[in-house]
Design an enzyme around this catalytic site. Structure first.
Site, PDB file in Angstrom:
ATOM      1  CG  ASP A   1      -6.171  -2.620  -4.165  1.00  0.00           C
ATOM      2  OD1 ASP A   1      -6.892  -1.626  -3.960  1.00  0.00           O
ATOM      3  OD2 ASP A   1      -5.079  -2.797  -3.621  1.00  0.00           O
TER       4      ASP A   1
ATOM      5  CG  HIS B   1      -5.646  -2.090  -0.289  1.00  0.00           C
ATOM      6  ND1 HIS B   1      -4.687  -1.860  -1.247  1.00  0.00           N
ATOM      7  CD2 HIS B   1      -5.136  -1.595   0.868  1.00  0.00           C
ATOM      8  CE1 HIS B   1      -3.649  -1.251  -0.688  1.00  0.00           C
ATOM      9  NE2 HIS B   1      -3.902  -1.074   0.588  1.00  0.00           N
TER      10      HIS B   1
ATOM     11  CB  SER C   1      -0.925  -0.092   1.222  1.00  0.00           C
ATOM     12  OG  SER C   1      -1.973   0.833   1.139  1.00  0.00           O
TER      13      SER C   1
END
Lengths: 334, 334
Positions: A279, A308, A126
């Site tokens: 995601d 995600h 991320s």
């Protein structure tokens, strides 16, 4: 935890900060050949210890073999943050730090701690992956390998808009008071967590009730857990990192002048770019386009219904950590 | 605009309401054969006039040929709503209405206004489409054709979770006061609109900057337009309809006992089920599964980068209205 201090730091914005504290942890030691340094930056709501499930004895990243440096994002409450700063830069007045600023500070830390010619690997999930992209683009000759997972080289407009939504949920609480709160804006923090959760997983995750294996009987139970989790964060710290995230772009600097293809093309690291297929914000399609412009990158998506959070270290898709380890092994053994 | 009044209405919840007002508009007239009645319910933030771009002279639905009845959703500020109710059911105390309750009230209106054996078509966008599904399942012998677009027969868990996020954004505003506000909770209404916008379009819509043909230079300009739009709504009215939406399910009633496949299989209407391919909440995959269980349904997705707003009547994907007209022609000419 140790803290590295940089003084008179000039940010991309032009603003100068008297003192910036960069918190970090080190797992393992630099070897004699000085070629085993791994940088593993923290993610949006990550503290240093949160990265620990990604490595360990006998794993692809092993503190017995590698020297793993985990620097904390500015704003994560350990490094300089609105919540732990005093004086004129405290709270709502805390300056904006870009990913570029973060990585420049991390480079200074690396140069102080380790006299290495190159870092073996920069890796992260991320926003941690955004930093890995930035390392590879900002220091092409210094980064041998990079493995950003569930991340992209720039924050897309849609990603920016999703973050506007969760920001709006937090700042709708009048107790937030433009960042000058005397007590935590609890309603806003809960709303931030609740609104965020709908984006963190995928449609499939919710509709297939994949929250049940995580111990949540209903989606409401999961949302309440997200509320609780966000109540533990400082509102200005969260908003500081949201700003950093929204302005992520490896090309917006004096070197690449906003030309993303040129920035991607300048990367010399061997890379594996690893999105999760569902995601909702660091999208597979974008990661694929970016990977295609990096000379030495393999595109290796992770098929998952978890969105995600396929790669969240606290409770990942059960298939993810072995998949990640395979990729790290492949990248490190070349 | 005319209002139909029903008294002593017993809701699915078991609660009885003394008086329910159903606002409606009629375009065109019932023909001699009594076979040209079309029901076109309003959507989440729709007033009756909002549906007008979907039909017109020379179009597939033509008031010169069809008799188009547009009933307003309970909670849309024209029909009975928290904001226009006085007495013990006013404001935050307004009772919960399901889609099932709405359609039962609409059936009473139809029976009063028109003595028809069947309705030629029930059609609608989004929550309007949820009502079209409900009509077809609740009155299988009465509905000859149905065309729900960007809608599903039940609200998925992910759709429910997205709505929890925008609700949280609104109710984070302390001025909302549990629904007992004395002035509009403006911060919360703005946050609701801003958080909603990220879901209403698609990733592609934002990343390809398709807001520019709509007259918005930046995504921020678009978000501010959503804020303004939601400031014009009453907070409790919005929350009333969100509850209705979250509990949409054609099978949750005494007839189908929560068995969605049975409810879908019981539909006798000829149908076209028309999702938009990038809709982020009324998802194509779900619409496809549902359509496959309806005996006489064609699945006809609309390819678009515009997400759910592909079909918004005020500013649809330029290809949508011709595509819709084709489908209506096909359905009505059989």
């Amino acid at each position: 935890m140790p803290i590295h201090i940089e003084r008179d730091v000039r940010l991309q914005s032009g603003r100068t900060v008297d003192e910036v504290r960069l918190s970090y942890a080190i797992y393992g030691e630099l070897n004699a050949a000085r070629d085993n340094l791994v940088i593993f930056p923290t993610y949006f709501t990550g503290r240093q210890s949160c990265n620990e499930p990604y490595f360990g004895q006998g794993r692809a990243l092993d503190p017995n073999i590698h020297c793993i440096l985990v620097p904390s994002l500015i704003g994560n409450s350990d490094s300089s943050s609105p919540s732990n700063t005093t004086g004129p830069d405290a709270g709502a007045a805390f300056p904006n730090f870009t990913i570029h600023d973060n990585v420049r500070l991390q480079r200074a830390l690396v140069d102080k701690l380790f006299q290495v010619e190159r870092v073996a690997l920069v890796i992260g999930w991320s926003m941690g992956g955004c930093q890995a992209f930035e390392w590879a683009a900002q220091f092409p000759d210094f980064v041998a390998r990079a493995l950003p997972f569930c991340a992209t080289a720039m924050c897309s407009t849609h990603n920016h808009v999703f973050l506007e939504g969760v920001k709006a949920a937090l700042t709708a609480d009048g107790d937030w008071a433009g960042g000058n709160y005397s007590a935590p804006p609890a309603r806003g923090l809960r709303a931030f967590g609740r609104a965020y959760a709908g984006w963190a997983y995928s449609r499939e995750f919710f509709n297939r009730r994949l929250y049940r294996p995580l111990g949540f009987e209903t989606s409401e139970d999961l949302l309440q857990d997200w509320e609780r989790d966000h109540l533990s964060w400082d509102a200005n710290d969260l908003l500081c990192k949201v700003w950093t995230w929204q302005h992520a772009d490896i090309s917006v600097n004096g070197r690449y002048h906003g030309d993303l293809p040129t920035a991607l093309n300048a990367i010399k690291a061997r890379m594996i770019v690893m999105p999760a297929t569902t995601d909702m914000y660091f999208a597979e399609t974008q990661a694929s386009r970016e990977a295609s412009l990096i000379p030495n990158a393999e595109f290796r998506p992770f098929f998952s219904h978890w969105g995600h959070c396929a790669a969240t270290p606290s409770a990942p898709d059960p298939g993810f950590l072995p998949f990640l380890d395979d990729a790290i092994f492949d990248l490190m053994s070349e």
